[in-house]
Design a protein around this motif. Sequence first.
Motif, PDB file in Angstrom:
ATOM      1  N   SER A 208       0.814  -1.213   0.000  1.00 48.13           N
ATOM      2  CA  SER A 208       0.000   0.000   0.000  1.00 48.13           C
ATOM      3  C   SER A 208       0.846   1.262   0.000  1.00 48.13           C
ATOM      4  O   SER A 208       0.356   2.337  -0.337  1.00 48.13           O
ATOM      5  N   ILE A 209       2.123   1.183   0.408  1.00 47.58           N
ATOM      6  CA  ILE A 209       2.940   2.400   0.401  1.00 47.58           C
ATOM      7  C   ILE A 209       4.116   2.323  -0.551  1.00 47.58           C
ATOM      8  O   ILE A 209       4.761   3.333  -0.825  1.00 47.58           O
ATOM      9  N   ALA A 210       4.425   1.124  -1.049  1.00 49.76           N
ATOM     10  CA  ALA A 210       5.647   0.996  -1.853  1.00 49.76           C
ATOM     11  C   ALA A 210       5.437   1.546  -3.262  1.00 49.76           C
ATOM     12  O   ALA A 210       4.350   1.488  -3.819  1.00 49.76           O
ATOM     13  N   ASP A 211       6.507   2.139  -3.820  1.00 49.18           N
ATOM     14  CA  ASP A 211       6.497   2.547  -5.219  1.00 49.18           C
ATOM     15  C   ASP A 211       6.946   1.390  -6.099  1.00 49.18           C
ATOM     16  O   ASP A 211       6.594   1.305  -7.271  1.00 49.18           O
ATOM     17  N   TYR A 212       7.796   0.535  -5.505  1.00 51.55           N
ATOM     18  CA  TYR A 212       8.392  -0.544  -6.277  1.00 51.55           C
ATOM     19  C   TYR A 212       8.650  -1.681  -5.294  1.00 51.55           C
ATOM     20  O   TYR A 212       8.858  -1.442  -4.103  1.00 51.55           O
ATOM     21  N   ALA A 213       8.595  -2.904  -5.762  1.00 54.75           N
ATOM     22  CA  ALA A 213       8.764  -4.008  -4.819  1.00 54.75           C
ATOM     23  C   ALA A 213       9.563  -5.142  -5.439  1.00 54.75           C
ATOM     24  O   ALA A 213       9.522  -5.366  -6.649  1.00 54.75           O
ATOM     25  N   TYR A 214      10.313  -5.819  -4.590  1.00 55.69           N
ATOM     26  CA  TYR A 214      11.033  -7.037  -4.990  1.00 55.69           C
ATOM     27  C   TYR A 214      10.502  -8.179  -4.144  1.00 55.69           C
ATOM     28  O   TYR A 214      10.238  -8.007  -2.952  1.00 55.69           O
ATOM     29  N   VAL A 215      10.374  -9.336  -4.740  1.00 55.68           N
ATOM     30  CA  VAL A 215      10.069 -10.523  -3.947  1.00 55.68           C
ATOM     31  C   VAL A 215      11.300 -11.425  -4.016  1.00 55.68           C
ATOM     32  O   VAL A 215      11.784 -11.754  -5.093  1.00 55.68           O
ATOM     33  N   VAL A 216      11.826 -11.752  -2.847  1.00 50.36           N
ATOM     34  CA  VAL A 216      13.046 -12.547  -2.775  1.00 50.36           C
ATOM     35  C   VAL A 216      12.695 -13.912  -2.200  1.00 50.36           C
ATOM     36  O   VAL A 216      11.964 -14.012  -1.214  1.00 50.36           O
ATOM     37  N   ALA A 217      13.176 -14.956  -2.848  1.00 47.79           N
ATOM     38  CA  ALA A 217      13.033 -16.292  -2.279  1.00 47.79           C
ATOM     39  C   ALA A 217      14.107 -17.169  -2.895  1.00 47.79           C
ATOM     40  O   ALA A 217      14.506 -16.963  -4.051  1.00 47.79           O
ATOM     41  N   ASP A 218      14.556 -18.122  -2.137  1.00 49.43           N
ATOM     42  CA  ASP A 218      15.468 -19.116  -2.682  1.00 49.43           C
ATOM     43  C   ASP A 218      16.721 -18.475  -3.304  1.00 49.43           C
ATOM     44  O   ASP A 218      17.091 -18.790  -4.429  1.00 49.43           O
ATOM     45  N   HIS A 219      17.354 -17.559  -2.596  1.00 43.88           N
ATOM     46  CA  HIS A 219      18.600 -16.874  -2.975  1.00 43.88           C
ATOM     47  C   HIS A 219      18.447 -15.914  -4.167  1.00 43.88           C
ATOM     48  O   HIS A 219      19.428 -15.343  -4.600  1.00 43.88           O
ATOM     49  N   HIS A 220      17.264 -15.791  -4.742  1.00 43.99           N
ATOM     50  CA  HIS A 220      17.138 -14.967  -5.940  1.00 43.99           C
ATOM     51  C   HIS A 220      15.961 -14.010  -5.811  1.00 43.99           C
ATOM     52  O   HIS A 220      15.093 -14.183  -4.972  1.00 43.99           O
ATOM     53  N   VAL A 221      15.963 -13.010  -6.711  1.00 47.17           N
ATOM     54  CA  VAL A 221      14.777 -12.173  -6.866  1.00 47.17           C
ATOM     55  C   VAL A 221      13.824 -12.949  -7.769  1.00 47.17           C
ATOM     56  O   VAL A 221      14.179 -13.287  -8.897  1.00 47.17           O
ATOM     57  N   ILE A 222      12.622 -13.262  -7.248  1.00 44.94           N
ATOM     58  CA  ILE A 222      11.722 -14.049  -8.087  1.00 44.94           C
ATOM     59  C   ILE A 222      10.669 -13.175  -8.754  1.00 44.94           C
ATOM     60  O   ILE A 222      10.005 -13.603  -9.681  1.00 44.94           O
ATOM     61  N   ALA A 223      10.516 -11.948  -8.270  1.00 43.96           N
ATOM     62  CA  ALA A 223       9.573 -11.062  -8.950  1.00 43.96           C
ATOM     63  C   ALA A 223       9.911  -9.634  -8.606  1.00 43.96           C
ATOM     64  O   ALA A 223      10.421  -9.348  -7.523  1.00 43.96           O
ATOM     65  N   GLU A 224       9.675  -8.706  -9.512  1.00 42.92           N
ATOM     66  CA  GLU A 224       9.858  -7.297  -9.190  1.00 42.92           C
ATOM     67  C   GLU A 224       8.905  -6.457 -10.022  1.00 42.92           C
ATOM     68  O   GLU A 224       8.415  -6.901 -11.059  1.00 42.92           O
ATOM     69  N   GLY A 225       8.643  -5.245  -9.519  1.00 46.03           N
ATOM     70  CA  GLY A 225       7.764  -4.380 -10.279  1.00 46.03           C
ATOM     71  C   GLY A 225       6.994  -3.458  -9.361  1.00 46.03           C
ATOM     72  O   GLY A 225       7.222  -3.436  -8.149  1.00 46.03           O
ATOM     73  N   THR A 226       6.102  -2.690  -9.941  1.00 48.84           N
ATOM     74  CA  THR A 226       5.249  -1.831  -9.138  1.00 48.84           C
ATOM     75  C   THR A 226       4.244  -2.723  -8.419  1.00 48.84           C
ATOM     76  O   THR A 226       4.045  -3.878  -8.804  1.00 48.84           O
ATOM     77  N   PRO A 227       3.598  -2.222  -7.362  1.00 51.61           N
ATOM     78  CA  PRO A 227       2.653  -3.061  -6.616  1.00 51.61           C
ATOM     79  C   PRO A 227       1.621  -3.728  -7.511  1.00 51.61           C
ATOM     80  O   PRO A 227       1.298  -4.894  -7.321  1.00 51.61           O
ATOM     81  N   GLU A 228       1.109  -2.987  -8.526  1.00 51.49           N
ATOM     82  CA  GLU A 228       0.097  -3.585  -9.396  1.00 51.49           C
ATOM     83  C   GLU A 228       0.673  -4.778 -10.150  1.00 51.49           C
ATOM     84  O   GLU A 228       0.055  -5.839 -10.246  1.00 51.49           O
ATOM     85  N   GLU A 229       1.896  -4.576 -10.653  1.00 48.15           N
ATOM     86  CA  GLU A 229       2.519  -5.668 -11.404  1.00 48.15           C
ATOM     87  C   GLU A 229       2.761  -6.880 -10.507  1.00 48.15           C
ATOM     88  O   GLU A 229       2.593  -8.021 -10.921  1.00 48.15           O
ATOM     89  N   ILE A 230       3.173  -6.582  -9.262  1.00 50.76           N
ATOM     90  CA  ILE A 230       3.491  -7.685  -8.348  1.00 50.76           C
ATOM     91  C   ILE A 230       2.246  -8.512  -8.068  1.00 50.76           C
ATOM     92  O   ILE A 230       2.275  -9.742  -8.064  1.00 50.76           O
TER      93      ILE A 230
END
Lengths: 263, 196, 259
Positions: A208-230
């Motif tokens: 709700s407050i982030a401009d951009y987000a990363y999802v990290v799992a299993d030693h890697h970035v598995i997803a990134e983007g704006t909240p809508e994209e995520i």
Amino acid sequence: MSETLVEIRDLSFARGSHVIYDGISMSFRRGSVTAVMGPSGTGKTTLLRLIGGQLRPDSGDVIYDGDISIPSLGRDRLFEVRKRMSMLFQSGALFTDMSVFDNVAYPIREHFRLPEELVRTLVLMKLETVGLRGAAGLMPSELSGGMARRVALARAIALDPELIMYDEPFAGQDPITMAVLIQLIRKLNQTLGITSIIVSHDVNEVLSIADYAYVVADHHVIAEGTPEEIIKESSPAAHQFIHGIADGPVPFRYPAGDYLEEL
Amino acid sequence: MNRTNRFEFIVGLFMLAGIAAAVVLCLNVAGLSFAGNSDDGFDVTADFDDIGGLKEMSPVKIGGVRIGRVSSIIINPQTLSPRVTLHISGKFRGKLSAETSASILTSGILGEQYIDLTPGFDPKSLSEEECEAIGCDPNEKYIDESHVIKDTKSAMILEKLIGQFVYNMGAKSSDSGDGKAEEKPASDAASGKKEQ
Amino acid sequence: MSLFDSVASLGAAGIRFVRHVGEAGCMLFRALVGRPEIKKHFPLLVRQIYVVGVLSVTIILVSGLFIGMVLGLQGYNVLVEFKAEGSLGPLVALAILRELGPVVAALLYAGRAGSALTAEIGLMKATEQLSSMEMMAVDPLRRVVSPRFWAGIYSLPVLTVMFCVIGVYGGKLVGCDWLGLDDGTFWSATRNSVDLEDIVNCMIKSAVFAIIVNWVSLYRGWVCLPTAEGISKATTGAVVDSSLLVLGADFVLTAVMFN
């Protein structure tokens, strides 16, 4: 003034034989709120410590403000850079032997020689920002968890940093405190232009407050983007995490041998 | 008084108490006096045959009152006998006559050894002739820096004492044996006389 | 195979020990070396002397008094058989000044203040206070470890002197006031046999013990695992290690000083 304040380049880090990151890259834009999400145990706090220079990566680089390579800095230079950033710890990490006022005044007194009246004005200003000016005389043990975190936030902004790293700011807080914290983070970002990195697994609050987000799992970035994209992200692992599904690519079971055999 | 000041005050008291305790320890327990340590004293030397258990820092006393300490013990290279340097408090400069003698005594039976000085008579009362008669230098009537005490008595060494005692006993018993042998005929004679 | 294993574990323990010593040395070096900031450090130092020194005064005085009294009682009972009760003063004073004072004071200090130092540093670590200090560009070694170390170095010798004085007076209390020894004899015999050298040696021992106890305690806190179990282990370890090291160092120092 570069557009990106912090950039992580192809960074690997392992604790003993336990690999935490294997060649991840991220960048955090100046003046924005960036979220780093992921299941617990994926080393999100470690990421903040790597940025703060408390840990050194095994390979790769952390670039601060375009040209400062954090891992290669000597102790004195590192301390100079750290004056420009600050970190809100999960537990608040207030000094238990000092009052709220002294806690907030601590970084100011450590780094600047200011007359006591000016320190007082500054501290009360910071405490007013988080709405706890009335609690200046209390000791940390007298504060509730949410209040302690707000005091810690006041201390984190005491030196007017350009970067604040929030380590699990919402963990274990009641809904009201959460709302207060969200509002504070947004306010600090919008009015003071402080770049924020939020590490959390409270997906809804963070998005709700982030401009951009990363999802990290299993030693890697598995997803990134704006909240809508995520939220629309389709990769199974990210989807499982964001929507909170019990079983999926991240298994419910800890790896084990054949059940029948063990019985 | 605010908090910081109170801490400083209490810590100050703590440190003062520590210093006071150290002073008590030095003065009362170790019996050091600052006057004795002040360095206006003077050194005299004395040669002994045997110093026994005398050590550096052993006390030098007159009539049981400490007036100085033994400052060094060396072997006199000429005579190959121990030479002891006594550091005597400055108060006694020019007070002790050159006739003063030194002996090594033991406090109690098993106590530590110390040097006892026995002052000679006051040389002021002596005329020069009298002084020469007893063999003292008329120009050096008093003990002062680098004086050498000639009249010394060595330490009593228990083994030597016992040795002497046994020797004397032996001598005495053989003496008395002879005496008996001589006496016997006399008494015989006496008894003989009685019988007669 | 088991022999091989035990030899190997001995080697591992040796390597671990050397690594700990090296790490502890580095910690102390980084904590103590650097330009002093007297204005900032002095209040911290005063505060820590209060915590480790002033607050230990009671236990030191009470233990010192009792140890002196026990020495007086036991010593009197033995000496009186040889008609040598006049030597009670030297017995009590020398026993306390040469051995019991510095050693017992250091052991009490390790239990009272050393363990508290370990637990405090460990808890500061567990609650991320040390990390947050680092992130505020404040070196916790200089700000947290260094004043505690110096406070201990100043406090323990002071506590030791207090212990010695009250111990001697405790012996005098029992010997003279309760068992009827002449206090003139007591003091004169004491003064004859106690030298300045004894007091100086007492202070040297105490300073060495202060370094050992504070160093070990702070190091154990600094490297402890930031969990409840880690802190409790570190606290116990700090007291055990520093006590053993104090006793070992005491033997070495005694051998050097009185030979």
